[in-house]
Design a protein around this motif. Structure first.
Motif, PDB file in Angstrom:
ATOM      1  N   VAL A   8       0.964  -1.034   0.067  1.00  0.00           N
ATOM      2  CA  VAL A   8       0.043   0.089  -0.081  1.00  0.00           C
ATOM      3  C   VAL A   8       0.991   1.270   0.010  1.00  0.00           C
ATOM      4  O   VAL A   8       1.890   1.425   1.074  1.00  0.00           O
ATOM      5  CB  VAL A   8      -1.018  -0.137   1.105  1.00  0.00           C
ATOM      6  CG1 VAL A   8      -1.744   1.374   1.168  1.00  0.00           C
ATOM      7  CG2 VAL A   8      -1.788  -1.019   1.240  1.00  0.00           C
ATOM      8  N   ALA A   9       0.768   2.146  -1.162  1.00  0.00           N
ATOM      9  CA  ALA A   9       1.721   3.051  -1.376  1.00  0.00           C
ATOM     10  C   ALA A   9       0.746   4.379  -1.285  1.00  0.00           C
ATOM     11  O   ALA A   9       0.122   4.754  -2.258  1.00  0.00           O
ATOM     12  CB  ALA A   9       2.481   3.196  -2.665  1.00  0.00           C
ATOM     13  N   VAL A  78      -7.042   4.872   5.063  1.00  0.00           N
ATOM     14  CA  VAL A  78      -6.543   4.060   4.218  1.00  0.00           C
ATOM     15  C   VAL A  78      -6.274   2.840   4.932  1.00  0.00           C
ATOM     16  O   VAL A  78      -6.404   1.379   4.667  1.00  0.00           O
ATOM     17  CB  VAL A  78      -4.985   4.567   3.819  1.00  0.00           C
ATOM     18  CG1 VAL A  78      -4.183   3.480   3.177  1.00  0.00           C
ATOM     19  CG2 VAL A  78      -5.161   5.756   2.925  1.00  0.00           C
ATOM     20  N   VAL A  79      -5.917   2.885   6.362  1.00  0.00           N
ATOM     21  CA  VAL A  79      -5.637   1.754   7.186  1.00  0.00           C
ATOM     22  C   VAL A  79      -6.746   1.006   7.632  1.00  0.00           C
ATOM     23  O   VAL A  79      -6.895  -0.278   7.334  1.00  0.00           O
ATOM     24  CB  VAL A  79      -4.785   2.246   8.540  1.00  0.00           C
ATOM     25  CG1 VAL A  79      -4.790   0.992   9.550  1.00  0.00           C
ATOM     26  CG2 VAL A  79      -3.526   2.682   8.207  1.00  0.00           C
ATOM     27  N   VAL A  85       0.164   0.770   5.972  1.00  0.00           N
ATOM     28  CA  VAL A  85       0.781   1.412   5.012  1.00  0.00           C
ATOM     29  C   VAL A  85       2.225   0.984   5.045  1.00  0.00           C
ATOM     30  O   VAL A  85       2.801   0.999   5.983  1.00  0.00           O
ATOM     31  CB  VAL A  85       0.629   2.910   5.612  1.00  0.00           C
ATOM     32  CG1 VAL A  85       1.521   3.995   4.615  1.00  0.00           C
ATOM     33  CG2 VAL A  85      -0.563   3.403   5.679  1.00  0.00           C
ATOM     34  N   ASP A  86       2.726   0.885   3.731  1.00  0.00           N
ATOM     35  CA  ASP A  86       4.036   0.116   3.433  1.00  0.00           C
ATOM     36  C   ASP A  86       4.996   1.136   2.924  1.00  0.00           C
ATOM     37  O   ASP A  86       6.153   1.418   3.496  1.00  0.00           O
ATOM     38  CB  ASP A  86       3.985  -0.986   2.325  1.00  0.00           C
ATOM     39  CG  ASP A  86       3.097  -2.194   2.907  1.00  0.00           C
ATOM     40  OD1 ASP A  86       3.417  -2.862   3.833  1.00  0.00           O
ATOM     41  OD2 ASP A  86       2.130  -2.508   2.266  1.00  0.00           O
ATOM     42  N   ALA A 132       4.266  -0.728  13.789  1.00  0.00           N
ATOM     43  CA  ALA A 132       3.576  -1.965  14.241  1.00  0.00           C
ATOM     44  C   ALA A 132       3.888  -3.067  13.268  1.00  0.00           C
ATOM     45  O   ALA A 132       4.153  -4.121  13.829  1.00  0.00           O
ATOM     46  CB  ALA A 132       2.075  -1.395  14.299  1.00  0.00           C
ATOM     47  N   ALA A 133       3.998  -2.831  11.901  1.00  0.00           N
ATOM     48  CA  ALA A 133       4.199  -3.704  11.068  1.00  0.00           C
ATOM     49  C   ALA A 133       5.780  -4.114  10.799  1.00  0.00           C
ATOM     50  O   ALA A 133       6.012  -4.876  10.194  1.00  0.00           O
ATOM     51  CB  ALA A 133       3.582  -3.258   9.704  1.00  0.00           C
ATOM     52  N   ASN A 134       6.579  -3.349  11.513  1.00  0.00           N
ATOM     53  CA  ASN A 134       8.026  -3.504  11.278  1.00  0.00           C
ATOM     54  C   ASN A 134       8.413  -3.228   9.888  1.00  0.00           C
ATOM     55  O   ASN A 134       9.389  -4.188   9.663  1.00  0.00           O
ATOM     56  CB  ASN A 134       8.500  -4.974  11.840  1.00  0.00           C
ATOM     57  CG  ASN A 134      10.080  -4.827  12.344  1.00  0.00           C
ATOM     58  OD1 ASN A 134      10.589  -4.095  12.711  1.00  0.00           O
ATOM     59  ND2 ASN A 134      10.824  -5.925  12.046  1.00  0.00           N
TER      60      ASN A 134
END
Length: 261
Positions: A8-9, A78-79, A85-86, A132-134
């Motif tokens: 996700v950009a 978005v989340v 979110v990457d 949170a997603a590292n």
């Protein structure tokens, strides 16, 4: 498998110009492109263009990057939709030119707010999810003016230099969370932002528009060529695809040799 499948950009200022090209390129390589822009109708048009061209998912978000609540809400939306979110490409920007001696303070504040406050607010809103997603890749659209100066552009040059400092801090703080931060620094790209500057600079400097292009904008390039939106997107996607912290805290100039490091 494409480089950005499932990523996700979020790209700010993505309804036109450089931001739009970056979003299109992410979508072409499998990403879910989030078009964040002041102009929601134009952002939605870009989403439809992406879906027609690539058949993938894309999402439009109305976002004034200088409005803390609007930024937080946009990222939350978005989340809520995608769970993460990457990648963040903080690209929204404007240009205002005046001689330093009579630069209106309101214009100074407006430009710095969009470029620097916008970068700070959008990054901060995304970071909690990236941590949170590292995982996270943050790319700022800087400029050759992150390295050099030109007449008539006091706040723009100051802001673009500032983005390099911001990226360096984030590179250090984000490393333990696998978040990188880098700056892409284009030369002059023939977008509406630059096309608008040509007559403005011609008037301010008392020279022809042709001379503005030849002797001001492209004078220091090796070949007298404008940088393209595709050139800039190449650099952004390079940083976004990095698999380690090897590429972080860096600034990459994309300018036909205008500035050489």
């Amino acid at each position: 498998m494409a480089r950005f499948d499932g990523k996700v950009a979020i790209v700010t200022g993505a309804a036109s110009g450089i931001g739009k090209e970056i979003a299109l390129r992410f979508a072409a390589e499998g990403a879910i492109a989030v078009i964040a822009d002041l102009n929601l109708a134009a952002a939605q048009a870009t989403v439809e263009e992406i879906k027609a061209a690539h058949g993938g998912d894309a999402f439009a978000v109305a976002m004034n990057v200088t409005d803390e609540a609007a930024v937080e809400q946009g990222v939350a939306d978005v989340v809520a939709k995608y769970g993460k979110v990457d990648i963040l490409v903080s690209n929204a920007g404007i240009q205002i030119v005046h001689p330093f001696v009579d630069f209106p303070y309101a214009d100074w504040k407006k430009l710095l707010s969009i470029h620097l406050d916008g970068a700070f607010l959008t990054t901060r809103a995304c970071l909690k999810h990236m941590y949170a997603a590292n995982y996270g890749r943050v790319i700022y659209t800087g400029s050759v003016h992150s390295k050099e100066a030109s007449k008539l552009k006091a706040p723009y040059v100051a802001a673009k230099h500032g983005l390099i400092g911001l990226a360096k801090v984030l590179a250090k703080e984000g490393a333990e969370h696998n978040v990188t931060a880098n700056v892409v620094c284009p030369g002059f790209v023939l977008t509406p932002l630059v096309e608008k500057q040509i007559p403005e600079q011609a008037q301010a400097l008392g020279i022809s528009e042709e001379d503005v292009v030849k002797t001001v904008m492209l004078k220091e390039t090796v070949d007298g060529q404008f940088t393209t939106t595709d050139d800039v997107a190449d650099a952004v996607l390079f940083f976004a695809a990095a698999t380690t912290n090897a590429f972080t805290g860096q600034s990459l100039v994309v300018s036909h040799g205008w500035f050489m490091q």
